[in-house]
Design a protein around this motif. Structure first.
Motif, PDB file in Angstrom:
ATOM      1  N   TYR A 147      45.981  68.183  -2.819  1.00 26.20           N
ATOM      2  CA  TYR A 147      46.022  68.032  -1.370  1.00 26.20           C
ATOM      3  C   TYR A 147      47.149  67.109  -0.943  1.00 26.20           C
ATOM      4  O   TYR A 147      47.495  66.159  -1.634  1.00 26.20           O
ATOM      5  N   ARG A 148      47.705  67.372   0.238  1.00 22.55           N
ATOM      6  CA  ARG A 148      48.788  66.556   0.763  1.00 22.55           C
ATOM      7  C   ARG A 148      48.307  65.166   1.184  1.00 22.55           C
ATOM      8  O   ARG A 148      49.064  64.211   1.193  1.00 22.55           O
ATOM      9  N   ALA A 149      47.028  65.043   1.514  1.00 23.49           N
ATOM     10  CA  ALA A 149      46.481  63.755   1.954  1.00 23.49           C
ATOM     11  C   ALA A 149      46.307  62.777   0.803  1.00 23.49           C
ATOM     12  O   ALA A 149      46.088  61.593   1.029  1.00 23.49           O
ATOM     13  N   SER A 150      46.413  63.242  -0.435  1.00 23.64           N
ATOM     14  CA  SER A 150      46.164  62.354  -1.565  1.00 23.64           C
ATOM     15  C   SER A 150      47.290  61.332  -1.770  1.00 23.64           C
ATOM     16  O   SER A 150      47.039  60.222  -2.240  1.00 23.64           O
ATOM     17  N   ARG A 166      38.137  64.680   3.011  1.00 25.34           N
ATOM     18  CA  ARG A 166      37.875  65.495   1.825  1.00 25.34           C
ATOM     19  C   ARG A 166      38.341  64.776   0.562  1.00 25.34           C
ATOM     20  O   ARG A 166      37.677  64.836  -0.481  1.00 25.34           O
ATOM     21  N   VAL A 167      39.450  64.053   0.643  1.00 26.43           N
ATOM     22  CA  VAL A 167      39.979  63.322  -0.506  1.00 26.43           C
ATOM     23  C   VAL A 167      39.210  62.022  -0.710  1.00 26.43           C
ATOM     24  O   VAL A 167      38.876  61.656  -1.839  1.00 26.43           O
ATOM     25  N   ILE A 168      38.909  61.323   0.358  1.00 29.74           N
ATOM     26  CA  ILE A 168      38.213  60.036   0.271  1.00 29.74           C
ATOM     27  C   ILE A 168      36.831  60.194  -0.339  1.00 29.74           C
ATOM     28  O   ILE A 168      36.369  59.339  -1.100  1.00 29.74           O
ATOM     29  N   ASP A 169      36.154  61.297  -0.032  1.00 31.85           N
ATOM     30  CA  ASP A 169      34.819  61.513  -0.579  1.00 31.85           C
ATOM     31  C   ASP A 169      34.828  61.643  -2.098  1.00 31.85           C
ATOM     32  O   ASP A 169      33.829  61.354  -2.751  1.00 31.85           O
ATOM     33  N   VAL A 197      37.266  57.216   6.691  1.00 33.17           N
ATOM     34  CA  VAL A 197      38.347  57.736   7.532  1.00 33.17           C
ATOM     35  C   VAL A 197      37.755  58.022   8.895  1.00 33.17           C
ATOM     36  O   VAL A 197      36.767  58.745   9.010  1.00 33.17           O
ATOM     37  N   ASN A 198      38.335  57.450   9.921  1.00 37.21           N
ATOM     38  CA  ASN A 198      37.859  57.647  11.287  1.00 37.21           C
ATOM     39  C   ASN A 198      38.984  58.194  12.153  1.00 37.21           C
ATOM     40  O   ASN A 198      40.152  57.903  11.928  1.00 37.21           O
ATOM     41  N   GLY A 199      38.605  58.960  13.141  1.00 41.27           N
ATOM     42  CA  GLY A 199      39.586  59.495  14.077  1.00 41.27           C
ATOM     43  C   GLY A 199      39.991  58.451  15.094  1.00 41.27           C
ATOM     44  O   GLY A 199      39.296  57.458  15.320  1.00 41.27           O
ATOM     45  N   PHE A 241      39.575  65.409   8.876  1.00 44.15           N
ATOM     46  CA  PHE A 241      38.799  66.225   7.950  1.00 44.15           C
ATOM     47  C   PHE A 241      39.523  66.414   6.625  1.00 44.15           C
ATOM     48  O   PHE A 241      38.900  66.425   5.561  1.00 44.15           O
ATOM     49  N   LYS A 242      40.844  66.542   6.673  1.00 45.89           N
ATOM     50  CA  LYS A 242      41.632  66.698   5.452  1.00 45.89           C
ATOM     51  C   LYS A 242      41.638  65.413   4.630  1.00 45.89           C
ATOM     52  O   LYS A 242      41.557  65.442   3.402  1.00 45.89           O
ATOM     53  N   ALA A 243      41.758  64.258   5.296  1.00 44.39           N
ATOM     54  CA  ALA A 243      41.750  62.985   4.585  1.00 44.39           C
ATOM     55  C   ALA A 243      40.360  62.645   4.074  1.00 44.39           C
ATOM     56  O   ALA A 243      40.208  62.092   2.984  1.00 44.39           O
TER      57      ALA A 243
END
Length: 91
Positions: free
Chosen positions: A30-33, A8-11, A65-67, A4-6
């Motif tokens: 964000y840290r995922a960026s 948010r950035v990909i979108d 991004v997939n789990g 979910f965190k990743a």
């Protein structure tokens, strides 16, 4: 990191040009960026070296991004009950 965190950035970068994507990712708090920024750099380097494309003409056409898969185990609990353990598999 969490899907979910990743996501948010990909979108935010989907469908944008390469230069615009770099600016967005460098300024996001964000840290995922940062891992996604490294991924975009790598994809652009592969496109320019392997296919001979110009980096100015690149854009993000598809990003998802997939789990990962989840291994489910049962743990015995009191009074004959069980508790589900969901352990993500790192592949």
């Amino acid at each position: 990191m969490s899907v979910f965190k990743a996501r948010r950035v990909i979108d935010q970068i989907r469908g944008r040009s390469y230069e615009e994507t770099l600016m967005i990712l460098e300024l996001m708090p964000y840290r995922a960026s940062y891992p996604i920024l490294k991924l975009v750099y790598s994809a652009a380097a592969n496109a320019s070296n392997n296919m001979g494309l110009n980096e100015a003409n690149l854009f993000i056409s598809k990003a998802e991004v997939n789990g990962s898969a989840i291994m489910k185990k049962l743990r015995p609990r009191a009074r004959g009950r069980s508790y589900m353990i969901k352990k993500p598999l790192v592949i």
